[in-house]
Design an enzyme around this catalytic site. Structure first.
Site, PDB file in Angstrom:
ATOM      1  N   GLU A 135       0.795  -1.225   0.000  1.00 26.58           N
ATOM      2  CA  GLU A 135       0.000   0.000   0.000  1.00 26.58           C
ATOM      3  C   GLU A 135       0.833   1.284   0.000  1.00 26.58           C
ATOM      4  O   GLU A 135       0.418   2.288  -0.578  1.00 26.58           O
ATOM      5  CB  GLU A 135      -1.021   0.007   1.127  1.00 26.58           C
ATOM      6  CG  GLU A 135      -0.463  -0.001   2.523  1.00 26.58           C
ATOM      7  CD  GLU A 135      -1.593   0.117   3.545  1.00 26.58           C
ATOM      8  OE1 GLU A 135      -2.297   1.130   3.520  1.00 26.58           O
ATOM      9  OE2 GLU A 135      -1.766  -0.809   4.376  1.00 26.58           O
ATOM     10  N   SER A 186      -7.779   6.035   8.278  1.00 26.10           N
ATOM     11  CA  SER A 186      -8.313   5.630   9.586  1.00 26.10           C
ATOM     12  C   SER A 186      -7.233   5.895  10.632  1.00 26.10           C
ATOM     13  O   SER A 186      -7.485   6.450  11.692  1.00 26.10           O
ATOM     14  CB  SER A 186      -8.667   4.144   9.586  1.00 26.10           C
ATOM     15  OG  SER A 186      -9.436   3.816   8.469  1.00 26.10           O
ATOM     16  N   SER A 189       0.058   7.431   8.612  1.00 26.31           N
ATOM     17  CA  SER A 189       1.431   7.017   8.311  1.00 26.31           C
ATOM     18  C   SER A 189       2.214   8.219   7.821  1.00 26.31           C
ATOM     19  O   SER A 189       1.685   9.024   7.051  1.00 26.31           O
ATOM     20  CB  SER A 189       1.453   5.966   7.186  1.00 26.31           C
ATOM     21  OG  SER A 189       1.162   4.704   7.708  1.00 26.31           O
ATOM     22  N   ARG A 201       9.122   4.654   5.925  1.00 26.99           N
ATOM     23  CA  ARG A 201       8.015   5.027   6.805  1.00 26.99           C
ATOM     24  C   ARG A 201       8.664   5.398   8.129  1.00 26.99           C
ATOM     25  O   ARG A 201       9.276   4.555   8.777  1.00 26.99           O
ATOM     26  CB  ARG A 201       7.044   3.848   7.008  1.00 26.99           C
ATOM     27  CG  ARG A 201       5.842   4.221   7.850  1.00 26.99           C
ATOM     28  CD  ARG A 201       4.929   3.016   8.077  1.00 26.99           C
ATOM     29  NE  ARG A 201       3.674   3.388   8.731  1.00 26.99           N
ATOM     30  CZ  ARG A 201       3.527   3.583  10.038  1.00 26.99           C
ATOM     31  NH1 ARG A 201       4.554   3.452  10.859  1.00 26.99           N
ATOM     32  NH2 ARG A 201       2.351   3.916  10.542  1.00 26.99           N
TER      33      ARG A 201
HETATM   34  P1  ADP Z   1      -8.530   3.942   5.048  1.00 21.68           P
HETATM   35  O1  ADP Z   1      -7.723   3.452   3.878  1.00 21.68           O
HETATM   36  O2  ADP Z   1      -7.928   3.622   6.375  1.00 21.68           O
HETATM   37  O3  ADP Z   1      -9.978   3.567   4.953  1.00 21.68           O
HETATM   38  P2  ADP Z   1      -8.986   6.690   4.044  1.00 21.68           P
HETATM   39  O4  ADP Z   1      -7.854   7.472   3.474  1.00 21.68           O
HETATM   40  O5  ADP Z   1     -10.004   6.180   3.086  1.00 21.68           O
HETATM   41  O6  ADP Z   1      -8.395   5.546   4.979  1.00 21.68           O
HETATM   42  O7  ADP Z   1      -9.667   7.618   5.120  1.00 21.68           O
HETATM   43  C1  ADP Z   1     -10.646   7.174   6.024  1.00 21.68           C
HETATM   44  C2  ADP Z   1     -11.074   8.362   6.868  1.00 21.68           C
HETATM   45  O8  ADP Z   1     -11.617   9.369   6.013  1.00 21.68           O
HETATM   46  C3  ADP Z   1     -12.178   8.065   7.859  1.00 21.68           C
HETATM   47  O9  ADP Z   1     -11.639   7.618   9.083  1.00 21.68           O
HETATM   48  C4  ADP Z   1     -12.861   9.408   8.011  1.00 21.68           C
HETATM   49  O10 ADP Z   1     -12.186  10.214   8.962  1.00 21.68           O
HETATM   50  C5  ADP Z   1     -12.666  10.071   6.654  1.00 21.68           C
HETATM   51  N1  ADP Z   1     -13.810  10.011   5.725  1.00 21.68           N
HETATM   52  C6  ADP Z   1     -13.996  10.867   4.679  1.00 21.68           C
HETATM   53  N2  ADP Z   1     -15.115  10.589   4.013  1.00 21.68           N
HETATM   54  C7  ADP Z   1     -15.689   9.527   4.628  1.00 21.68           C
HETATM   55  C8  ADP Z   1     -16.887   8.778   4.398  1.00 21.68           C
HETATM   56  N3  ADP Z   1     -17.749   9.097   3.404  1.00 21.68           N
HETATM   57  N4  ADP Z   1     -17.145   7.742   5.212  1.00 21.68           N
HETATM   58  C9  ADP Z   1     -16.309   7.425   6.222  1.00 21.68           C
HETATM   59  N5  ADP Z   1     -15.182   8.103   6.495  1.00 21.68           N
HETATM   60  C10 ADP Z   1     -14.854   9.147   5.714  1.00 21.68           C
END
Ligand code: ADP
Length: 368
Positions: A135, A186, A189, A201
């Site tokens: 990733e 979530s 990094s 990293r």
């Molecule tokens: P991951 O790959 O860990 O899922 P992302 O880069 O997609 O990470 O980001 C997830 C974060 O983005 C969520 O924790 C929240 O803070 C935010 N976020 C933005 N839009 C949304 C959405 N529509 N639903 C849920 N979370 C969202």
């Protein structure tokens, strides 16, 4: 020219802890051979993806991010950006099956933890093999590609502390190295990037976008990220936080701490905050709590980032990840924190396709 084995469709998927990001490459021209060979199923899938902007209850296509006329491995076409909650993976697979995906012998490039977690489900339910990619490799590859391809990808905020004067400005990122890449998903990094294939990293924190959303839902009863951001937008975190001036009556000038600096996040709603803290808690609104949560999480990320930049002697920081989606409050806070604490030497940069780079990077590595 189409490389042999590079059969359509081309997908890149980043299956994260919260959101699944799906990038689809729609070819502009289809060769005669391909048109002859294009089974009805594939045509239907292409039309379904490109003609709709919502899929089921929770899938969305970010039409404003669409990139036309891009070139990938000698093919011209359009990149489409689609996202849905990872918790909906079961429904996604059922939908893919109902569209006939299982009949196409294809490989999908996938990255993120879900590429491992759901690999079996893809195989069993839709007859899809996942070609898995790392990733962070994908994130950097995708980011560099999109930044190079889209002339207005990279921007910064001028006067980030002044709502009236604050503006988004294009940034020339044609000489990128070295830079810090801070991915706020979530979790968070932090990477130090020295060249296209040279990065480490260096740090991270579990207090990220997931933490903001989780705490905000608990504190305010809201249910979605959009709702949480909307609440935060009309809230005032200073009604929740203890500021330096609440303690000093002004700034703590000997060590350069301004009066408006947060001394203690959420202090004013805690039971020993002040004699009448119960009353205080009752006057604090959902909006204030949402704002305080957003500010707390953002400032913590800003502070860790600043220490990393100092350690690595790097002056430019690119912030990405879906935490920044529809979230100018955090972007401006990060911008002003970088600027203030570094006395102007650190620059905070942002990218339009903020959450999609892993999925793009994955698609680029596709060899069919
Ligand atoms: P991951 O790959 O860990 O899922 P992302 O880069 O997609 O990470 O980001 C997830 C974060 O983005 C969520 O924790 C929240 O803070 C935010 N976020 C933005 N839009 C949304 C959405 N529509 N639903 C849920 N979370 C969202």
């Amino acid at each position: 020219p189409c490389e042999s084995g590079n059969s359509m469709p081309w997908f890149g998927m980043d299956i994260g802890g919260t959101l699944c990001k799906l990038v689809y490459f729609e070819p502009k021209y289809i060769t005669k051979d391909e048109a002859d060979a294009e089974v009805e199923t594939l045509k239907n899938i292409r039309q379904y993806l490109t003609k709709n902007s919502a899929y089921g209850k929770t899938g969305h296509r970010d039409a404003h991010l669409q990139m036309d006329d891009v070139c990938i491995r000698g093919r011209r076409g359009t990149l489409h950006f689609i996202r849905f909650p990872t918790s909906e993976m079961g429904n996604f697979l059922a939908l893919a099956k109902s569209k006939g995906m299982a009949n196409l012998v294809t490989t999908v490039c996938a990255t993120g933890g879900g590429a491992y977690k759901f690999e079996e489900n893809f195989k069993k339910e839709v007859n899809l093999s996942l070609a898995k990619f790392d990733e962070l490799d994908s994130l950097i590859r995708g980011m560099l590609y999109i930044e190079m391809t889209n002339p207005c990808e990279c921007y910064y905020w001028t006067n980030p502390t002044d709502d009236e004067k604050c503006q988004k400005m294009p940034y020339d990122f044609s000489k990128p190295y070295p830079f810090l890449l801070v991915n706020i998903g979530s979790g968070v990094s932090i990477l130090a990037v020295q060249g296209p294939n040279d990065y480490r990293r260096i740090s991270g924190t579990s207090l990220g976008g997931g933490t903001f959303l989780g705490l905000c839902c608990l504190l305010t009863g809201c249910n979605t990220f959009e709702e949480a951001i909307e609440l935060a937008t009309s809230g005032d975190s200073t009604r929740v936080d203890k500021l330096v001036k609440d303690i000093y009556g002004g700034g703590y000038s000997r060590f350069g701490l301004p009066g408006d600096l947060v001394a203690s996040s959420f202090y004013d709603v805690c039971s020993f905050g002040q004699m009448n803290s119960k009353d205080r808690r009752n006057t604090v609104t959902k909006e204030d709590l949402a704002r305080a949560t957003l500010v707390t999480i953002t400032n913590n990320i800003g502070s860790i980032t600043r220490m990393c930049a100092l350690n690595e002697k790097i002056e430019r920081v690119v912030f990405v990840g879906n935490f920044l989606r529809v979230n100018p409050i955090s972007m401006k806070l990060l911008a002003s924190a970088m600027d203030y604490w570094s006395k102007g030497t650190l620059k905070a940069l942002f990218l339009e396709h903020e959450g999609y780079f892993g999925a793009v990077g994955c698609l680029l590595q596709f060899t069919g």
